[in-house]
Design a protein around this motif. Structure first.
Motif, PDB file in Angstrom:
ATOM      1  N   SER A   1     -10.297   4.714   9.379  1.00 25.60           N
ATOM      2  CA  SER A   1     -11.196   3.902  10.204  1.00 25.60           C
ATOM      3  C   SER A   1     -10.376   2.760  10.798  1.00 25.60           C
ATOM      4  CB  SER A   1     -12.321   3.334   9.335  1.00 25.60           C
ATOM      5  OG  SER A   1     -11.775   2.441   8.357  1.00 25.60           O
ATOM      6  N   GLN A   2     -10.980   2.005  11.717  1.00 27.68           N
ATOM      7  CA  GLN A   2     -10.283   0.857  12.297  1.00 27.68           C
ATOM      8  C   GLN A   2      -9.883  -0.139  11.216  1.00 27.68           C
ATOM      9  OE1 GLN A   2      -9.166   0.127  15.473  1.00 27.68           O
ATOM     10  NE2 GLN A   2      -9.630   2.293  15.762  1.00 27.68           N
ATOM     11  N   GLU A   3     -10.740  -0.278  10.208  1.00 28.54           N
ATOM     12  CA  GLU A   3     -10.428  -1.195   9.115  1.00 28.54           C
ATOM     13  C   GLU A   3      -9.239  -0.687   8.308  1.00 28.54           C
ATOM     14  OE1 GLU A   3     -11.111  -4.585   6.489  1.00 28.54           O
ATOM     15  OE2 GLU A   3     -11.387  -4.084   8.614  1.00 28.54           O
ATOM     16  N   GLU A   4      -9.218   0.622   8.020  1.00 28.16           N
ATOM     17  CA  GLU A   4      -8.128   1.190   7.230  1.00 28.16           C
ATOM     18  C   GLU A   4      -6.792   1.116   7.964  1.00 28.16           C
ATOM     19  OE1 GLU A   4      -9.677   4.672   4.368  1.00 28.16           O
ATOM     20  OE2 GLU A   4     -10.221   4.947   6.474  1.00 28.16           O
ATOM     21  N   LEU A   5      -6.811   1.098   9.278  1.00 27.34           N
ATOM     22  CA  LEU A   5      -5.567   1.019  10.039  1.00 27.34           C
ATOM     23  C   LEU A   5      -4.819  -0.281   9.765  1.00 27.34           C
ATOM     24  CD1 LEU A   5      -6.634   2.530  13.485  1.00 27.34           C
ATOM     25  CD2 LEU A   5      -5.074   3.540  11.809  1.00 27.34           C
ATOM     26  N   ARG A   6      -5.518  -1.270   9.204  1.00 26.05           N
ATOM     27  CA  ARG A   6      -4.830  -2.515   8.841  1.00 26.05           C
ATOM     28  C   ARG A   6      -3.828  -2.290   7.708  1.00 26.05           C
ATOM     29  NH1 ARG A   6      -6.837  -6.900   6.855  1.00 26.05           N
ATOM     30  NH2 ARG A   6      -8.794  -6.125   5.948  1.00 26.05           N
TER      31      ARG A   6
ATOM     32  N   LYS B   1      -8.990   3.574  -2.794  1.00 28.58           N
ATOM     33  CA  LYS B   1      -7.576   3.238  -2.641  1.00 28.58           C
ATOM     34  C   LYS B   1      -7.374   2.381  -1.407  1.00 28.58           C
ATOM     35  CE  LYS B   1      -4.203   5.961  -3.577  1.00 28.58           C
ATOM     36  NZ  LYS B   1      -3.241   7.098  -3.639  1.00 28.58           N
ATOM     37  N   SER B   2      -8.085   2.719  -0.340  1.00 31.00           N
ATOM     38  CA  SER B   2      -7.970   1.945   0.899  1.00 31.00           C
ATOM     39  C   SER B   2      -8.482   0.520   0.703  1.00 31.00           C
ATOM     40  CB  SER B   2      -8.736   2.632   2.033  1.00 31.00           C
ATOM     41  OG  SER B   2      -8.123   3.854   2.393  1.00 31.00           O
TER      42      SER B   2
ATOM     43  N   PRO C   1       0.835  -1.208   0.000  1.00 28.24           N
ATOM     44  CA  PRO C   1       0.000   0.000   0.000  1.00 28.24           C
ATOM     45  C   PRO C   1       0.865   1.252   0.000  1.00 28.24           C
ATOM     46  CG  PRO C   1      -0.763  -1.592   1.637  1.00 28.24           C
ATOM     47  CD  PRO C   1       0.557  -2.085   1.147  1.00 28.24           C
ATOM     48  N   ARG C   2       0.488   2.231  -0.795  1.00 30.12           N
ATOM     49  CA  ARG C   2       1.251   3.467  -0.843  1.00 30.12           C
ATOM     50  C   ARG C   2       1.166   4.187   0.500  1.00 30.12           C
ATOM     51  NH1 ARG C   2       5.128   4.575  -3.259  1.00 30.12           N
ATOM     52  NH2 ARG C   2       4.652   6.766  -3.604  1.00 30.12           N
ATOM     53  N   PRO C   3       2.284   4.721   1.019  1.00 32.15           N
ATOM     54  CA  PRO C   3       2.255   5.424   2.309  1.00 32.15           C
ATOM     55  C   PRO C   3       1.501   6.742   2.189  1.00 32.15           C
ATOM     56  CG  PRO C   3       4.396   5.700   1.261  1.00 32.15           C
ATOM     57  CD  PRO C   3       3.625   4.716   0.409  1.00 32.15           C
ATOM     58  N   ASN C   4       0.709   7.044   3.188  1.00 26.23           N
ATOM     59  CA  ASN C   4      -0.141   8.237   3.131  1.00 26.23           C
ATOM     60  C   ASN C   4       0.370   9.326   4.057  1.00 26.23           C
ATOM     61  OD1 ASN C   4      -2.358   9.710   2.198  1.00 26.23           O
ATOM     62  ND2 ASN C   4      -3.779   8.023   2.531  1.00 26.23           N
TER      63      ASN C   4
ATOM     64  N   LEU D   1      -8.616  -1.193  -2.070  1.00 30.64           N
ATOM     65  CA  LEU D   1      -7.656  -1.936  -2.888  1.00 30.64           C
ATOM     66  C   LEU D   1      -6.413  -2.285  -2.066  1.00 30.64           C
ATOM     67  CD1 LEU D   1      -7.983   0.068  -6.213  1.00 30.64           C
ATOM     68  CD2 LEU D   1      -8.502  -2.369  -5.921  1.00 30.64           C
ATOM     69  N   GLY D   2      -5.984  -1.348  -1.218  1.00 24.48           N
ATOM     70  CA  GLY D   2      -4.845  -1.621  -0.355  1.00 24.48           C
ATOM     71  C   GLY D   2      -5.129  -2.750   0.614  1.00 24.48           C
ATOM     72  N   LEU D   3      -6.328  -2.762   1.186  1.00 24.76           N
ATOM     73  CA  LEU D   3      -6.718  -3.822   2.115  1.00 24.76           C
ATOM     74  C   LEU D   3      -6.833  -5.160   1.385  1.00 24.76           C
ATOM     75  CD1 LEU D   3      -9.350  -1.850   4.201  1.00 24.76           C
ATOM     76  CD2 LEU D   3      -7.166  -2.745   5.035  1.00 24.76           C
ATOM     77  N   PHE D   4      -7.275  -5.102   0.133  1.00 20.16           N
ATOM     78  CA  PHE D   4      -7.330  -6.329  -0.663  1.00 20.16           C
ATOM     79  C   PHE D   4      -5.928  -6.898  -0.823  1.00 20.16           C
ATOM     80  CE2 PHE D   4      -7.278  -8.763  -4.591  1.00 20.16           C
ATOM     81  CZ  PHE D   4      -8.415  -9.539  -4.479  1.00 20.16           C
ATOM     82  N   TYR D   5      -4.945  -6.026  -1.045  1.00 29.61           N
ATOM     83  CA  TYR D   5      -3.556  -6.491  -1.135  1.00 29.61           C
ATOM     84  C   TYR D   5      -3.096  -7.079   0.187  1.00 29.61           C
ATOM     85  CZ  TYR D   5       1.459  -6.428  -0.814  1.00 29.61           C
ATOM     86  OH  TYR D   5       2.759  -6.793  -0.580  1.00 29.61           O
ATOM     87  N   VAL D   6      -3.415  -6.402   1.301  1.00 32.53           N
ATOM     88  CA  VAL D   6      -3.007  -6.898   2.617  1.00 32.53           C
ATOM     89  C   VAL D   6      -3.527  -8.311   2.836  1.00 32.53           C
ATOM     90  CG1 VAL D   6      -3.308  -6.595   5.119  1.00 32.53           C
ATOM     91  CG2 VAL D   6      -2.816  -4.614   3.674  1.00 32.53           C
TER      92      VAL D   6
END
Length: 202
Positions: A104-109, A150-151, A92-95, A153-158
């Protein structure tokens, strides 16, 4: 990539005698701040305007900057981050800190893995400057219409540790295939395939 980086650094310095490198602070793995190396594509102190996203034709851009950004040449110095161990090639690209504070709590993953040079969202949103162009509030347009996807898609990668490629059109097809094969939500598949429109944010 060192010869390319050196030539571009010299060209940027020759234009305004400013530091050719831009080294912003981003949030990395474990919520730790990291210094991310980039070639400077804007006027000095452009980040102090408070506008984090860049639209097509942004007055802060240096001559030729849109081409550098389009082909991600401004990101080449981040290989130094990879060598230093605080970034990986894919992730995931650094923000920016302001955006991470809104996670959100989910995005913190997203912060449980190393950030990367590229990921699925880098391909899907490689036309970000066009997507937010014409908006009266670029930050709001990004916050509302871009960051949530973006989040996701990033979580999908995680969750799946998928890979990203370079050629955008081919890669978009591969991204779609990856999402479908992993039973991703239909809304995410459609958005990643460019089948939805992004509003101007006006």
């Amino acid at each position: 990539t060192a010869p390319i980086i050196l030539v571009l650094m010299a060209a940027i310095w020759a234009y305004d005698r400013g530091n050719p490198l831009y080294i912003p602070r981003r949030i990395g793995n474990g919520r730790k701040p990291i210094a991310v190396y980039k070639l400077r594509t804007m006027v000095v102190d452009a980040d102090k305007t408070g506008v984090d996203s860049t639209a097509r034709g942004d007055s802060r851009l240096l001559p030729g900057a849109e081409t550098l950004r389009r082909f991600k040449l401004d990101e080449l110095p981040q290989f130094w981050n990879v060598i230093a161990g605080n970034m990986s090639l894919v992730g995931p690209r650094p923000n920016v800190i302001r955006e991470v504070e809104k996670y959100s709590q989910e995005e913190l993953r997203l912060l449980t893995v190393k950030p990367g040079l590229t990921d699925l969202s880098s391909i899907v949103f490689s036309d970000l400057a066009d997507r937010v162009a014409g908006s009266d509030d670029v930050n709001r347009s990004y916050e509302t219409n871009v960051r949530p996807w973006k989040s996701r898609l990033g979580l999908f990668y995680v969750d799946n540790q998928s890979v990203s490629l370079v050629n955008r059109q081919l890669s978009l097809k591969i991204v779609r295939h990856i999402l479908i094969s992993h039973a991703a939500p239909q809304s995410l598949i459609e958005h990643a395939s460019g089948q939805t429109e992004v509003s101007s944010g006006r």
